[in-house]
Scaffold this active site. Sequence first.
Site, PDB file in Angstrom:
ATOM      1  N   TYR A   1       5.372 -14.011 -15.059  1.00  0.00           N
ATOM      2  CA  TYR A   1       4.398 -13.034 -14.543  1.00  0.00           C
ATOM      3  C   TYR A   1       2.977 -13.510 -14.848  1.00  0.00           C
ATOM      4  O   TYR A   1       2.105 -13.508 -13.971  1.00  0.00           O
ATOM      5  CB  TYR A   1       4.644 -11.653 -15.165  1.00  0.00           C
ATOM      6  CG  TYR A   1       3.685 -10.592 -14.643  1.00  0.00           C
ATOM      7  CD1 TYR A   1       3.725 -10.183 -13.317  1.00  0.00           C
ATOM      8  CD2 TYR A   1       2.739 -10.003 -15.490  1.00  0.00           C
ATOM      9  CE1 TYR A   1       2.841  -9.215 -12.836  1.00  0.00           C
ATOM     10  CE2 TYR A   1       1.853  -9.027 -15.014  1.00  0.00           C
ATOM     11  CZ  TYR A   1       1.914  -8.645 -13.684  1.00  0.00           C
ATOM     12  OH  TYR A   1       1.041  -7.685 -13.212  1.00  0.00           O
TER      13      TYR A   1
ATOM     14  N   GLY B   1       1.507   3.232  -5.923  1.00  0.00           N
ATOM     15  CA  GLY B   1       0.643   2.771  -7.006  1.00  0.00           C
ATOM     16  C   GLY B   1      -0.816   2.609  -6.615  1.00  0.00           C
ATOM     17  O   GLY B   1      -1.375   3.389  -5.831  1.00  0.00           O
TER      18      GLY B   1
ATOM     19  N   ALA C   1       0.813  -1.223   0.000  1.00  0.00           N
ATOM     20  CA  ALA C   1       0.000   0.000   0.000  1.00  0.00           C
ATOM     21  C   ALA C   1       0.843   1.267   0.000  1.00  0.00           C
ATOM     22  O   ALA C   1       0.289   2.362   0.110  1.00  0.00           O
ATOM     23  CB  ALA C   1      -0.937  -0.004   1.214  1.00  0.00           C
TER      24      ALA C   1
END
Length: 309
Positions: A173, A25, A22
């Site tokens: 990914y 972004g 957090a």
Amino acid sequence: MTAWNAGRIPDQHGRTAIVTGANSGIGYVTARELARAGAHVVLACRSAVRGSAAVERLREEVPGAGPEFAALDLGDLASVRAFGDAWGGRPLDLLVNNAGVMALPYGRTADGFETQFGVNHLGHFALTGLLLPSLLETPAPRVVTVSSALHALADIDIGDLNSEKRYRKWTAYGRSKTANLLFVHELSRRAAAAGLPLVAAAAHPGYAATSLQTRGALMEGRKGTERAFQLANRLVAQPPTAGALPTLYAATAPGVRSDDFYGPRVLMWRGAPARSWRAPWTVGDVAGERLWVASEQLTGVDYGSALKV
Ligand SMILES: NC(=O)c1ccc[n+]([C@@H]2O[C@H](COP(=O)([O-])OP(=O)(O)OC[C@H]3O[C@@H](n4cnc5c(N)ncnc54)[C@H](OP(=O)(O)O)[C@@H]3O)[C@@H](O)[C@H]2O)c1
């Protein structure tokens, strides 16, 4: 009617939320907007410096909010366990599994897992399992896991979860983001079978300008790629305030169902949150079950009898 935006988040007073990653972004925006709606927000970040700075910024941007910082490195199961221990069974209404890394050069977590699979999936799998009793203490618990449209790049390889046979950073990914969706699918299935009130949903931000895109290039010292991503971020990405909306919708909107997947309406890229397309391999019961069992074995986190099928 205007498109759904952060101003339409239902009142969150009395609710407690943890947001991983957090400090920057879309994770930061998610935490800030939940706090603005009244939630007590915990910013779970791996760096105390960056996490504390984000807490200070949030306090300035949302006067009256009392956000907390808590240390969490998803690339180290000891840190995930320490986070769970420190949480100490406090009731938890919302867990947002947001933190992530993308297209990094080959690396391993503290426990020896390939970094993207380890951080993006296994760390969050362990965290969710450790916090499940706290979630089940609350009347309408939700878990939102942030995947990506790029899950479409690759299905998981159950025989090579750590990409040891061959490592391709974008495939890894894609696999980690497919794992996020399979996890949501299997968690939903198990919670429903057990008659639990838990809603497990997924979201993706489309393409949002954050530090995610340049990390890999920075690590590899590829200046040209870094500049290309910076340019693309300026020209075609949406701001993180917009990228966070599907997460915020999945986390707070009434009518969200377990195993829903939300993303930007326009071409999975930008715009207001809507139900999103997902690859067929992300909704397989057999694949979900296999990944679940492997994840329990790899992390040593047992979800307990409440979620056995
Ligand atoms: N931006 C996009 O276009 C896009 C598209 C699809 C999906 N996503 C997903 O959105 C999520 C958020 O990414 P973002 O775009 O907001 O990128 P970001 O600004 O780089 O944020 C990523 C966050 O994850 C944290 N993180 C990384 N490794 C961690 C670890 N081992 N333990 C704990 N936290 C860790 C980072 O912390 P540090 O600051 O300490 O590194 C940072 O707070 C990710 O899951 C990503 O895959 C983003």
